[in-house]
Write a protein that holds these residues in place. Structure first.
Motif, PDB file in Angstrom:
ATOM      1  N   THR A 206      36.660  45.717  47.154  1.00  0.00           N
ATOM      2  CA  THR A 206      36.373  44.660  46.181  1.00  0.00           C
ATOM      3  C   THR A 206      37.166  43.408  46.491  1.00  0.00           C
ATOM      4  OG1 THR A 206      35.871  46.277  44.443  1.00  0.00           O
ATOM      5  CG2 THR A 206      36.461  44.048  43.731  1.00  0.00           C
TER       6      THR A 206
ATOM      7  N   GLU B  31      26.603  43.053  44.040  1.00  0.00           N
ATOM      8  CA  GLU B  31      26.932  44.407  43.605  1.00  0.00           C
ATOM      9  C   GLU B  31      26.245  45.445  44.485  1.00  0.00           C
ATOM     10  OE1 GLU B  31      29.183  45.181  41.533  1.00  0.00           O
ATOM     11  OE2 GLU B  31      29.565  43.194  40.709  1.00  0.00           O
TER      12      GLU B  31
ATOM     13  N   GLU C  91      43.837  38.047  44.249  1.00  0.00           N
ATOM     14  CA  GLU C  91      43.998  37.465  42.923  1.00  0.00           C
ATOM     15  C   GLU C  91      44.923  36.254  42.946  1.00  0.00           C
ATOM     16  OE1 GLU C  91      42.054  38.351  40.241  1.00  0.00           O
ATOM     17  OE2 GLU C  91      41.192  39.211  42.043  1.00  0.00           O
TER      18      GLU C  91
ATOM     19  N   ILE D 232      39.696  38.564  38.072  1.00  0.00           N
ATOM     20  CA  ILE D 232      39.927  39.812  37.367  1.00  0.00           C
ATOM     21  C   ILE D 232      41.427  40.019  37.263  1.00  0.00           C
ATOM     22  CG2 ILE D 232      39.559  42.307  37.438  1.00  0.00           C
ATOM     23  CD1 ILE D 232      37.107  41.779  39.148  1.00  0.00           C
ATOM     24  N   ASN D 233      41.909  40.153  36.040  1.00  0.00           N
ATOM     25  CA  ASN D 233      43.342  40.296  35.845  1.00  0.00           C
ATOM     26  C   ASN D 233      43.813  41.661  36.325  1.00  0.00           C
ATOM     27  OD1 ASN D 233      43.607  37.768  34.637  1.00  0.00           O
ATOM     28  ND2 ASN D 233      42.986  38.583  32.636  1.00  0.00           N
TER      29      ASN D 233
ATOM     30  N   ALA E 105      40.435  50.192  37.408  1.00  0.00           N
ATOM     31  CA  ALA E 105      39.841  49.139  36.579  1.00  0.00           C
ATOM     32  C   ALA E 105      39.394  47.962  37.437  1.00  0.00           C
ATOM     33  CB  ALA E 105      40.846  48.682  35.520  1.00  0.00           C
ATOM     34  N   TYR E 106      40.191  47.633  38.418  1.00  0.00           N
ATOM     35  CA  TYR E 106      39.849  46.522  39.311  1.00  0.00           C
ATOM     36  C   TYR E 106      38.576  46.831  40.094  1.00  0.00           C
ATOM     37  CZ  TYR E 106      40.495  42.851  42.828  1.00  0.00           C
ATOM     38  OH  TYR E 106      40.321  41.755  43.645  1.00  0.00           O
TER      39      TYR E 106
ATOM     40  N   SER F  44      36.156  48.869  39.288  1.00  0.00           N
ATOM     41  CA  SER F  44      34.968  49.056  38.461  1.00  0.00           C
ATOM     42  C   SER F  44      34.502  47.760  37.801  1.00  0.00           C
ATOM     43  CB  SER F  44      35.245  50.098  37.365  1.00  0.00           C
ATOM     44  OG  SER F  44      36.296  49.663  36.516  1.00  0.00           O
ATOM     45  N   ALA F  45      35.311  46.710  37.889  1.00  0.00           N
ATOM     46  CA  ALA F  45      34.928  45.433  37.293  1.00  0.00           C
ATOM     47  C   ALA F  45      33.832  44.767  38.121  1.00  0.00           C
ATOM     48  CB  ALA F  45      36.149  44.518  37.192  1.00  0.00           C
ATOM     49  N   PRO F  46      33.035  43.891  37.518  1.00  0.00           N
ATOM     50  CA  PRO F  46      32.013  43.159  38.290  1.00  0.00           C
ATOM     51  C   PRO F  46      32.652  42.436  39.466  1.00  0.00           C
ATOM     52  CG  PRO F  46      31.666  42.832  35.946  1.00  0.00           C
ATOM     53  CD  PRO F  46      32.974  43.555  36.083  1.00  0.00           C
TER      54      PRO F  46
ATOM     55  N   GLY G 241      32.611  38.696  38.533  1.00  0.00           N
ATOM     56  CA  GLY G 241      32.556  38.365  37.125  1.00  0.00           C
ATOM     57  C   GLY G 241      31.136  38.373  36.615  1.00  0.00           C
ATOM     58  N   GLU G 242      30.982  37.957  35.372  1.00  0.00           N
ATOM     59  CA  GLU G 242      29.670  37.919  34.763  1.00  0.00           C
ATOM     60  C   GLU G 242      28.973  36.608  35.089  1.00  0.00           C
ATOM     61  OE1 GLU G 242      28.303  40.366  33.372  1.00  0.00           O
ATOM     62  OE2 GLU G 242      30.020  41.697  33.128  1.00  0.00           O
TER      63      GLU G 242
END
Length: 218
Positions: free
Chosen positions: A12, A41, A117, A156-157, A166-167, A169-171, A174-175
């Protein structure tokens, strides 16, 4: 001890840091019915399906195969020809992450997440605009994307303990932004919604509709 989530997070971060890929997604290059965010994705998912952590080395799939697949995907889905050969570096990095995570070392994956990041946070302090090119079907200048304002992509924070699951699995980017309806344009009628009823026309005694008088010309 490395996990498959460490590898997913590393992929990612690698894709988010790939400038050619990021620019193509942010600007919606390639056209078609499939939005660029969905295409991004799909690329990540296809990589993770092949490189699933079950075997290393992966049978009948090496870094050259991944590099070719990346170049072909960029050309077919985003109409981008990679003249800088950046797909080769991306493929090599992803394979390096995979091999290290498979052997229990997540240091590279975690480092890439942190660097990705930090780069996004730094870019947000100095917004840059990317002009659309001939690959685009829509020439609306208002759709120029500020890659750092978060309008199209938000960082993504990542917490200090690096929640890699969590990182991962996040988009990926982003959206996507919701399409805006112009102020003078009514929203489209939804499927199944009744058509608006027209106001009845008043008729006079002779069966004619009255005509409103126009103002005098001066």
């Amino acid at each position: 001890m490395a996990t498959i989530d460490d590898f997913k997070a590393g992929v990612t971060a690698c894709l988010r840091s790939w400038s050619a890929f990021r620019t193509a997604v942010e600007n919606g290059w390639g056209g078609g019915t499939n939005p660029s965010f969905s295409k991004a994705e799909e690329l990540r998912n296809s990589i993770l399906q092949i490189m699933n952590g079950q075997k290393c080395p992966i049978p009948n799939f090496d870094v050259y195969d991944l590099s070719d697949n990346l170049a072909i995907y960029m050309e077919e889905e985003f109409s981008v020809t990679l003249e800088d050969k950046s797909e080769e570096q991306v493929a090599a990095t992803i394979f390096q992450i995979y091999e290290q995570c498979y052997n229990g070392d997540a240091s590279l994956a975690r480092s890439l997440v942190t660097q990705a990041e930090q780069a996004i946070a730094t870019t947000s302090q100095f917004p840059t605009h990317v002009q659309k090119t001939e690959h685009d079907e829509d020439d609306d200048d208002e759709d120029m994307v500020d890659s750092a304002t978060g309008q199209a992509v938000a960082p993504i924070n990542v917490s200090l303990d690096l929640d890699m699951a969590a990182y991962a699995s996040a988009p990926l980017f982003g959206e996507p932004k919701a399409a805006k309806t112009p102020a003078n344009e009514k929203p489209l009628r939804q499927l199944g919604e009744a058509a608006p009823v027209a106001a009845p026309v008043e008729m006079d005694d002779d069966g004619f509709a009255p005509v409103k008088p126009k103002g005098r010309r001066r």
